[in-house]
Design a protein around this motif. Sequence first.
Motif, PDB file in Angstrom:
ATOM      1  N   MET A   9       0.821  -1.211   0.000  1.00 25.50           N
ATOM      2  CA  MET A   9       0.000   0.000   0.000  1.00 25.50           C
ATOM      3  C   MET A   9       0.854   1.259   0.000  1.00 25.50           C
ATOM      4  SD  MET A   9      -3.027  -1.107  -0.262  1.00 25.50           S
ATOM      5  CE  MET A   9      -3.881   0.456  -0.062  1.00 25.50           C
ATOM      6  N   VAL A  10       1.927   1.275   0.798  1.00 27.38           N
ATOM      7  CA  VAL A  10       2.774   2.469   0.872  1.00 27.38           C
ATOM      8  C   VAL A  10       3.509   2.703  -0.437  1.00 27.38           C
ATOM      9  CG1 VAL A  10       4.758   3.520   2.020  1.00 27.38           C
ATOM     10  CG2 VAL A  10       3.036   2.328   3.372  1.00 27.38           C
ATOM     11  N   LEU A  11       4.106   1.651  -1.002  1.00 31.69           N
ATOM     12  CA  LEU A  11       4.860   1.860  -2.240  1.00 31.69           C
ATOM     13  C   LEU A  11       3.940   2.177  -3.409  1.00 31.69           C
ATOM     14  CD1 LEU A  11       4.912  -0.735  -4.477  1.00 31.69           C
ATOM     15  CD2 LEU A  11       6.146  -1.801  -2.603  1.00 31.69           C
ATOM     16  N   MET A  12       2.713   1.628  -3.412  1.00 31.63           N
ATOM     17  CA  MET A  12       1.752   1.974  -4.462  1.00 31.63           C
ATOM     18  C   MET A  12       1.384   3.445  -4.390  1.00 31.63           C
ATOM     19  SD  MET A  12       0.733  -0.338  -6.662  1.00 31.63           S
ATOM     20  CE  MET A  12      -0.951   0.074  -7.076  1.00 31.63           C
ATOM     21  N   SER A  13       1.169   3.953  -3.186  1.00 39.66           N
ATOM     22  CA  SER A  13       0.797   5.357  -2.999  1.00 39.66           C
ATOM     23  C   SER A  13       1.905   6.276  -3.491  1.00 39.66           C
ATOM     24  CB  SER A  13       0.504   5.633  -1.518  1.00 39.66           C
ATOM     25  OG  SER A  13      -0.576   4.865  -1.064  1.00 39.66           O
ATOM     26  N   TYR A  14       3.132   5.992  -3.072  1.00 38.78           N
ATOM     27  CA  TYR A  14       4.227   6.896  -3.412  1.00 38.78           C
ATOM     28  C   TYR A  14       4.762   6.687  -4.820  1.00 38.78           C
ATOM     29  CZ  TYR A  14       4.206   8.965   1.137  1.00 38.78           C
ATOM     30  OH  TYR A  14       3.820   9.665   2.248  1.00 38.78           O
ATOM     31  N   SER A  15       4.572   5.524  -5.385  1.00 41.78           N
ATOM     32  CA  SER A  15       4.921   5.337  -6.794  1.00 41.78           C
ATOM     33  C   SER A  15       4.062   6.246  -7.659  1.00 41.78           C
ATOM     34  CB  SER A  15       4.718   3.871  -7.201  1.00 41.78           C
ATOM     35  OG  SER A  15       5.615   3.033  -6.523  1.00 41.78           O
ATOM     36  N   GLY A  23      12.324  -0.700   0.379  1.00 46.78           N
ATOM     37  CA  GLY A  23      11.476  -1.126  -0.736  1.00 46.78           C
ATOM     38  C   GLY A  23      10.710   0.041  -1.333  1.00 46.78           C
ATOM     39  N   VAL A  24      10.162   0.879  -0.472  1.00 45.35           N
ATOM     40  CA  VAL A  24       9.440   2.064  -0.955  1.00 45.35           C
ATOM     41  C   VAL A  24      10.398   2.995  -1.695  1.00 45.35           C
ATOM     42  CG1 VAL A  24       8.152   4.121  -0.248  1.00 45.35           C
ATOM     43  CG2 VAL A  24       7.697   1.932   0.861  1.00 45.35           C
ATOM     44  N   ILE A  25      11.620   3.146  -1.200  1.00 42.91           N
ATOM     45  CA  ILE A  25      12.603   4.033  -1.829  1.00 42.91           C
ATOM     46  C   ILE A  25      12.946   3.570  -3.243  1.00 42.91           C
ATOM     47  CG2 ILE A  25      15.029   4.749  -1.749  1.00 42.91           C
ATOM     48  CD1 ILE A  25      14.751   4.958   1.287  1.00 42.91           C
ATOM     49  N   ILE A  26      13.243   2.274  -3.412  1.00 46.01           N
ATOM     50  CA  ILE A  26      13.660   1.810  -4.736  1.00 46.01           C
ATOM     51  C   ILE A  26      12.507   1.866  -5.737  1.00 46.01           C
ATOM     52  CG2 ILE A  26      13.211  -0.672  -4.379  1.00 46.01           C
ATOM     53  CD1 ILE A  26      15.887  -1.186  -5.871  1.00 46.01           C
ATOM     54  N   TYR A  27      11.287   1.590  -5.284  1.00 41.20           N
ATOM     55  CA  TYR A  27      10.132   1.710  -6.176  1.00 41.20           C
ATOM     56  C   TYR A  27       9.844   3.172  -6.502  1.00 41.20           C
ATOM     57  CZ  TYR A  27       8.554  -3.145  -6.388  1.00 41.20           C
ATOM     58  OH  TYR A  27       8.454  -4.486  -6.666  1.00 41.20           O
ATOM     59  N   THR A  28      10.114   4.063  -5.563  1.00 40.01           N
ATOM     60  CA  THR A  28       9.907   5.495  -5.797  1.00 40.01           C
ATOM     61  C   THR A  28      10.867   6.008  -6.869  1.00 40.01           C
ATOM     62  OG1 THR A  28       9.158   5.842  -3.521  1.00 40.01           O
ATOM     63  CG2 THR A  28       9.929   7.776  -4.712  1.00 40.01           C
ATOM     64  N   ILE A  29      12.120   5.560  -6.801  1.00 35.96           N
ATOM     65  CA  ILE A  29      13.108   5.968  -7.808  1.00 35.96           C
ATOM     66  C   ILE A  29      12.694   5.465  -9.187  1.00 35.96           C
ATOM     67  CG2 ILE A  29      15.509   5.694  -8.541  1.00 35.96           C
ATOM     68  CD1 ILE A  29      16.206   5.440  -5.531  1.00 35.96           C
ATOM     69  N   LEU A  30      12.246   4.216  -9.264  1.00 41.71           N
ATOM     70  CA  LEU A  30      11.787   3.663 -10.540  1.00 41.71           C
ATOM     71  C   LEU A  30      10.565   4.431 -11.055  1.00 41.71           C
ATOM     72  CD1 LEU A  30      12.087   1.438 -12.674  1.00 41.71           C
ATOM     73  CD2 LEU A  30      10.547   0.018 -11.304  1.00 41.71           C
TER      74      LEU A  30
END
Length: 407
Positions: free
Chosen positions: A182-188, A281-288
Motif C-alpha cells: 500500500m505504501v509503495l503503491m501510494s508513493y509510486s 522497498g518504498v525508496i527503490i520503487y519510488t526511484i523507478l
Amino acid sequence: MNKLWTVTLQTYWHQVKSWSFLLLILGPFFIIGCSALGGAIGASSGPDSQIAVISSNEQIRQNFIKNNDKYVDAKIKTAKSAKKAVKKEKVDGYLVFETQKNQVKAIYHGASPIDDELKPKVKSYLQVLQSQLNLQQAQLAPRQIKALQQQPKYREVLQKNHQGDKLVKMVSLIIVIMVVYMVLMSYSSITAQEIASEKGTKIMEIIFSSTTAAKYFLGKILGIFGVIFTQLIIYIVGGWATYRWALHAKITASFMHNNQVVINKILGNLLNVNLIFLILGVIIYTILAAFSGALVAKPEDSSKAAQGTTMLSLIAFFLSFALITNPEQILPQVLSYVPFFSSFMMPIRIINGHVGNMEVILSLVILIVSIVALTVYISKIYQGVILQTEDTSFWKRLKRGLAYSKA
C-alpha cells in the motif's frame, strides 16, 4: 548544494500541504476511530433487551444484578410489576429466585427463551447459592469448611511451536506484505505524477541552466523521501498512542489484556529489521516511478506514468502471498536477494525464523547498493529523458534517454 536543498524543500512542502497527503495520513486513524466509536456505542447501548429479577431475599437479587447489570432492569422489583412490563414489552421476561426445602431455584417467565449469554450466568449463580446453602445446613467445623473450599489449580505448558505462534506469524506476514504494498503503491503514483507534470514546460530548461539535472533529480527524490519518512513517523507515534489508549480504554482494555502476548509479538515483527526493508522497498520503487514519470511524452499522460512500477509491484505482491507458507523453497530464497522483490520476500523468511543474520545483512547490502546505483544512473540520463517532448513510442524515448548517458 543550496540549490539541491531548495528543490528538496520545495518538493517536500508541495506534497505535505496537499489534500492527498492529509487524507493518506488521516485514513488509518479515521478507520480506527470509527471502529472505536462503533464499539463504544455498542458497549453503551448494552443488549437489545433486558429482564427483571425478583426475589424475596433482596441480598440474592442485588448480588445477581451487580454482576449482570446490563441484562437487568433493576427498577422492577415485584412479580406484579414484572408481569405488566412483559405485557407492555418493556422487558423480555422476569427471573424469580426462591428457596424451597433447602434447594435454590430460579424460574424464568417470558414469551421467548432467556438470552444465551445470560443463561450460563444464571446457572453459575445458582450453583454458588446452592453451595453456600449446603454449607450452612451441614453445620461443619471451620476446618471442614476450609477443606471443602479448596480449589483446583490449572496451568498450561505450551510447546515452543504451538498454534499461537502460527497465528502470530501469519498475521504479521499479512500486515507486512499489505503495508509494503500500500505504501509503495501510494508513493509510486505520487512520484510519477510529480515528475511527469513537468514534461514539456520551458521552466525545466531554465532550471537546468542554473543547476545540473542530477542535482535536480536528487532533490526531487530527497523531497519525496522526506514525505515518506514524515508519514512513517506520524504512523509510528500515532500507532503507539493508539496502542497505549487501547490498553486503558473501557471498550478495548479487556481484549488488549487477554491478547497482550500475541499483540506484542506482532508489533515486534513489524518494528524490527522488517521496517528497514519496508522503507528501502518504498525508496527503490519510488526511484523507478520517478524514472517512469520522466519517460512519458506529455503531462497529460501522468496517470499512466506509474503503470510499469505498478505492474512490477503487483507481481511481487502476488508472489509473496503465493509463497507465504513455503518461504524456504528455491524461488523465495532467490527473490529475497533480488531488488524490487526482497522487500516482500525477506520479511517472510525473517518472520518464519528460517534465515540467519548474515543472509539478512547481505540482502540489505544488495538492496542499498541497488538504490544508490539506480539513483546515480538515472540522475545522469535525467536531462535527456525529461526534456523529450516528442509523442513517440515508449521504447524510442527510453533508447534516447539511455543514449544520453553516452553522449
